[in-house]
Design a protein around this motif. Structure first.
Motif, PDB file in Angstrom:
ATOM      1  N   PHE A  27      -8.709   3.921  -1.961  1.00 27.02           N
ATOM      2  CA  PHE A  27      -8.781   2.711  -1.144  1.00 27.02           C
ATOM      3  C   PHE A  27     -10.199   2.137  -1.143  1.00 27.02           C
ATOM      4  O   PHE A  27     -10.389   0.926  -1.305  1.00 27.02           O
ATOM      5  N   THR A  38      -3.198  -0.665  -3.269  1.00 22.46           N
ATOM      6  CA  THR A  38      -4.341  -1.137  -2.485  1.00 22.46           C
ATOM      7  C   THR A  38      -4.699  -2.575  -2.858  1.00 22.46           C
ATOM      8  O   THR A  38      -4.943  -3.419  -1.980  1.00 22.46           O
ATOM      9  N   LEU A  81      -2.218  -4.778  -1.390  1.00 19.14           N
ATOM     10  CA  LEU A  81      -2.448  -4.889   0.052  1.00 19.14           C
ATOM     11  C   LEU A  81      -3.394  -6.044   0.341  1.00 19.14           C
ATOM     12  O   LEU A  81      -3.116  -6.909   1.184  1.00 19.14           O
ATOM     13  N   TYR A 122       0.832  -1.200   0.000  1.00 27.10           N
ATOM     14  CA  TYR A 122       0.000   0.000   0.000  1.00 27.10           C
ATOM     15  C   TYR A 122       0.867   1.251   0.000  1.00 27.10           C
ATOM     16  O   TYR A 122       0.652   2.174  -0.787  1.00 27.10           O
TER      17      TYR A 122
END
Length: 430
Positions: free
Chosen positions: A230, A366, A369, A72
């Motif tokens: 996000f 993102t 992540l 991220y």
């Protein structure tokens, strides 16, 4: 005008020298990961006397949590500071990892080394992905991601096999981890001397960006905040969120294969070199297969490969749980690699299709992540299930989760690549 000052041009062929260099760099990144695949699960029992699958998988958990979080920040930092500084920082952090694994006096050192490895992988792999998307432009994202992931996971496979043979010949330490030290030094050297910044290529694409004909992405303008990026990538945007959950389940499977497969294979009294072969077959097929699936997704679309790939992975895991011979486990490893090859580059290409160039690096961060969070989820879930019900039950349960993920993609995701048939005049590397 020199090569250093000439204006950026989009396309793999137009940037072939830099693109090829970044492919080689990502092979070194994959090699850093591959040094652990065969040896570390065996080292846990033989040298540290660890028992209990959950405790053994703490190193996968440490790696997964750290890499997921670093992914991220790698995306955000790449937008803020540039791609090359983030890449260099990742290689600096890589250097102590193999040394810590060689000299580790206790399991805490191994966990600490995997924290550093997670940071290294998050910074370097994320940044090479972002840089290749920058260079390739919109028409050949599938090809770019296929080459990137093929190089990385081909190196994982080759290193997993090499470390298995080194361990069988010379012992579990230090010989297998000397490969990792070599990769770290060469990676740092190449990135410091030869890799060039690619952020201007993303700016060029942003300036040339055109909306989809169906208007689907009109609300995804260029001024999204970090929080909006996000939220869209994780939950709100159907294709981005479907890709994020599929990526997470895919790496849940990889965490399972990394942490538990060598232990399961050892229960059938397989030799270390045969376990090394099985540990290598899956990422080898995965790596080579992406050379086909990535470019094909530029022609046929992303969604079919992602949906079918998740279902093939589920079938492969079910086979692993059901059989107990080297030959049949080899078949299962091939299937698992093929299913993963269908999914891995196309998920990244789909993120690039949807995300605006001005916030694409953050969307990639993102997505990665969530995807690499699958390592941590897989470590915890597989470890708990294996402790409660045994290795085979753990693998079977995760096969069911994988099948459900594929069905969710089929229901929620739309086709993200707006043009699925390239013009006849375009070459493979255009």
């Amino acid at each position: 005008m020199t090569a250093k000052t000439r204006p950026p041009v989009l396309g793999v062929r137009a940037n072939l020298a830099q693109f090829s260099l970044l492919v080689a760099v990502n092979a070194l990144v994959g090699g850093m990961l591959g040094q652990e695949r065969t040896v570390l699960p065996l080292l846990a029992g033989d040298e540290f006397g660890l028992t209990g699958y959950t405790f053994v998988l703490t190193y996968v958990l440490a790696f997964g949590v750290t890499k997921a979080a670093t992914n991220y920040f790698a995306g955000a930092w790449s937008d803020r500071f540039g791609r090359k500084p983030v890449l260099l920082a990742g290689w600096l952090i890589a250097v102590p990892v193999p040394l810590m694994l060689i000299w580790a006096p206790n399991w805490g050192w191994v966990i600490a080394a995997n924290v550093l490895l997670g940071i290294n992988q998050g910074l370097t792999w994320s940044t090479t992905v972002i840089m290749k998307i920058d260079l390739a432009g919109p028409a050949r994202r599938g090809l770019a991601m296929g080459l990137n992931e093929a190089a990385g996971y081909g190196a994982v496979a080759a290193t997993a096999a090499a470390t298995g043979f080194l361990a069988a010949e010379y012992g579990l330490r230090p010989a297998p981890f000397l490969l990792g030290l070599f990769y770290a030094v060469v990676g740092l050297w190449l990135c410091g001397l030869a890799v060039r910044e690619t952020r201007d290529h993303a700016r060029l694409e942003a300036a040339q960006h055109t909306a989809r004909a169906d208007g689907r992405h009109d609300h995804l303008h260029a001024e999204l905040t970090n929080g909006e990026v996000f939220t869209y990538t994780s939950v709100r945007e159907p294709a981005l969120s479907a890709a994020s959950q599929a990526g997470m389940v895919n790496n849940l499977n990889d965490g399972l294969a990394w942490g538990l497969f060598p232990i399961l294979f050892a229960t059938a009294a397989l030799s270390i070199d045969r376990i090394g072969i099985l540990a290598a077959v899956y990422p080898a097929v995965w790596g080579v297969g992406q050379l086909v699936t990535g470019p094909l997704s530029d022609r046929l679309g992303r969604k079919p490969f992602i949906t079918i790939g998740m279902l093939v992975q589920a079938a492969a895991l079910a086979l692993v749980a059901a059989v107990d011979t080297f030959a049949l486990w080899t078949v299962a490893a091939v299937l698992l690699g093929a299913g993963t090859a269908m999914v891995y580059p196309t998920l990244l290409a789909a993120i690039g299709d949807v995300a605006h160039p001005s916030w694409r690096a953050r969307a990639v961060g993102t997505y990665r992540l969530w995807r690499d969070g699958g390592f941590a989820v897989g470590a915890v879930l597989a470890g708990i299930l294996a402790d409660l019900w045994g290795l085979r039950a753990a693998v079977a349960a995760i096969a069911a989760i994988t099948a459900a993920s594929g069905i969710l993609v089929a229901i929620r995701m739309y086709e993200t690549h707006p043009r699925t048939t390239p013009e006849p005049a375009e070459g493979l590397l255009s």
